[in-house]
Design an enzyme around this catalytic site. Structure first.
Site, PDB file in Angstrom:
ATOM      1  N   GLU A  62       0.732  -1.233   0.094  1.00 54.85           N
ATOM      2  CA  GLU A  62       0.032   0.073   0.019  1.00 54.85           C
ATOM      3  C   GLU A  62       1.060   1.142  -0.014  1.00 54.85           C
ATOM      4  O   GLU A  62       0.522   2.263   0.789  1.00 54.85           O
ATOM      5  CB  GLU A  62      -1.013  -0.241   1.213  1.00 54.85           C
ATOM      6  CG  GLU A  62      -1.986  -1.144   1.196  1.00 54.85           C
ATOM      7  CD  GLU A  62      -2.676  -1.504   2.601  1.00 54.85           C
ATOM      8  OE1 GLU A  62      -2.426  -0.725   3.544  1.00 54.85           O
ATOM      9  OE2 GLU A  62      -3.673  -2.192   2.501  1.00 54.85           O
TER      10      GLU A  62
ATOM     11  N   GLU B 251      -6.074 -11.022  -1.097  1.00 52.79           N
ATOM     12  CA  GLU B 251      -7.017 -10.680   0.047  1.00 52.79           C
ATOM     13  C   GLU B 251      -8.472 -10.504  -0.096  1.00 52.79           C
ATOM     14  O   GLU B 251      -9.260  -9.800   0.505  1.00 52.79           O
ATOM     15  CB  GLU B 251      -6.401  -9.458   0.718  1.00 52.79           C
ATOM     16  CG  GLU B 251      -5.096  -9.459   1.265  1.00 52.79           C
ATOM     17  CD  GLU B 251      -4.459  -8.070   1.614  1.00 52.79           C
ATOM     18  OE1 GLU B 251      -5.508  -7.454   2.351  1.00 52.79           O
ATOM     19  OE2 GLU B 251      -3.567  -7.700   1.931  1.00 52.79           O
TER      20      GLU B 251
HETATM   21  C1  HAH Z   1      -5.428  -4.923   3.983  1.00 52.77           C
HETATM   22  N1  HAH Z   1      -5.721  -3.198   3.977  1.00 52.77           N
HETATM   23  C2  HAH Z   1      -4.013  -5.194   4.632  1.00 52.77           C
HETATM   24  O1  HAH Z   1      -3.253  -5.487   3.613  1.00 52.77           O
HETATM   25  C3  HAH Z   1      -4.068  -6.128   5.663  1.00 52.77           C
HETATM   26  O2  HAH Z   1      -2.791  -6.572   6.260  1.00 52.77           O
HETATM   27  C4  HAH Z   1      -5.302  -6.179   6.639  1.00 52.77           C
HETATM   28  O3  HAH Z   1      -5.275  -7.219   7.673  1.00 52.77           O
HETATM   29  C5  HAH Z   1      -6.613  -5.775   5.925  1.00 52.77           C
HETATM   30  C6  HAH Z   1      -6.669  -5.090   5.013  1.00 52.77           C
HETATM   31  C7  HAH Z   1      -6.923  -2.966   3.150  1.00 52.77           C
HETATM   32  C8  HAH Z   1      -7.275  -1.527   3.257  1.00 52.77           C
HETATM   33  C9  HAH Z   1      -8.544  -1.157   2.672  1.00 52.77           C
HETATM   34  O4  HAH Z   1      -9.156  -2.124   1.922  1.00 52.77           O
HETATM   35  C10 HAH Z   1      -8.801   0.060   2.612  1.00 52.77           C
HETATM   36  C11 HAH Z   1      -8.285   0.979   3.735  1.00 52.77           C
HETATM   37  C12 HAH Z   1      -7.292   0.852   4.172  1.00 52.77           C
HETATM   38  C13 HAH Z   1      -6.629  -0.433   4.019  1.00 52.77           C
END
Ligand code: HAH
Length: 332
Positions: free
Chosen positions: A130, A237
């Site tokens: 990210e 994910e």
């Molecule tokens: C993810 N971010 C991460 O990669 C993971 O490590 C965590 O456990 C859950 C989600 C996703 C995310 C999003 O979809 C929207 C805003 C911020 C982060």
């Protein structure tokens, strides 16, 4: 019996994120349907190195042992991220920001220690998570990494990981990966890495989707775009929320028939697409196992239950499961 991993054996591996609880409570489903796992939180920075120089590998080691006992692969998540990284990491003993050189040295120490411990055992790493900004013209998200090191923090992370395990597949991982604006930014970032000879092997598409978005068209276009870079794609994910992102309702305490139907339809379409692009998609990982536990029950609305998976809260198959299995039947 039809299982996910058997059904898609010739297409891609099927993974699930696990944590300390679900690796026990979901053991049955994990062994039956999945041939890959990812630690949901337990390999993030704050877990592996909570205090300076103090590494805690016991939980991650247990997960790896589980994977090995059950003939599963394991993905590593994640080495460099703006979240779940303790504040001390960016500070010296007097509480001042580290210099660029000092932070790079710390980054290298963390990456080398972690990646070499699991050398040859973790086949793919989300090296950087990210780093791209969602909206606006800027390419990079603000973070301590960017602020102190500069844009090339990403290059360094990949070089350090590659040095520690030259055979591991190294990924850049992000969400909103199908959004037309963000997709171009991710493409531009990864293209830059490739042009500079940075060792990157794939793009991780988080795929936190919902009943209404993204559209199949945007998903296809993003996959095609990324594939042009000649890299492997991992869906890292996957979950399908019952709520659109801006829906803040809290009064729905069980999924309606309508929701379950729509979700089944969406899942079928998604797996049609994954199947269509099976030559570039090497792995499809769900961010959990069954509706009994999902991070979405606290995000983006704290305490609101969600039901994003193929198995319900009792571990039974949902309508979406049958539709996903059907995708492959239709093509055999
Ligand atoms: C993810 N971010 C991460 O990669 C993971 O490590 C965590 O456990 C859950 C989600 C996703 C995310 C999003 O979809 C929207 C805003 C911020 C982060």
């Amino acid at each position: 019996m039809m299982t996910l991993k058997k059904q898609f054996k010739t297409d891609f591996i099927i993974g699930a994120a696990v944590n300390k609880d679900t690796i026990q409570s979901e053991q049955g489903l994990l062994k039956q349907h999945f041939n890959s796992i990812t630690a949901e939180n337990e390999m993030k920075f704050e877990h592996l190195q909570p205090r300076k120089g103090e590494f805690t590998f016991d939980v991650a080691d247990d997960f790896l042992a589980f994977a090995q006992e059950n003939d599963m692969k394991m993905r590593g998540h994640t080495l460099v991220w703006h979240n779940q990284t303790p504040d001390w990491f960016f500070l010296d003993d007097d509480g001042n920001d580290l210099s660029r050189e000092e932070l790079l040295a710390r980054m290298k120490e963390h990456i080398s220690t972690v990646v070499s411990r699991y050398k040859g055992k973790i086949h793919a790493w989300d090296v950087v998570n990210e780093a791209v900004l969602d909206h606006g013209d800027d390419l990079y998200r603000q973070s301590k990494w960017l602020e102190i090191i500069g844009e090339d923090f990403i290059d360094y992370a990949f070089h350090y990981a590659h040095e520690a395990d030259p055979d591991a597949l190294l990924f850049y991982n992000d969400y909103n990966e199908s959004d037309p604006v963000k997709r171009r930014k991710i493409y531009q970032l990864v293209k830059g890495l490739l042009d500079r000879g940075v060792p990157i092997h794939g793009i991780g598409l988080q795929s936190h989707w919902n009943l209404y978005s993204p559209s199949i068209k945007d998903i296809k276009q993003s996959i095609e775009g990324y594939a042009e870079l000649g890299l492997k794609l991992h869906v890292t994910e996957l979950d399908v929320s019952m709520f659109s992102f801006d829906d803040k309702r809290t009064d729905i305490t069980s999924p309606t028939k309508e929701m379950l139907y729509l979700q089944a339809e969406r899942y079928q379409q998604f797996f049609e697409v994954f199947h269509m692009y099976r030559d570039v998609i090497e792995s499809v990982t769900f961010w959990g196992v069954s509706d009994a536990y999902t991070w979405l029950s606290d995000f983006p609305v704290v305490g609101r239950k969600n039901w994003p998976f193929l198995f319900d809260e009792s571990g039974d198959k949902k309508p979406a499961f049958d539709r996903v299995i059907e995708v492959k039947d239709n093509h055999m």
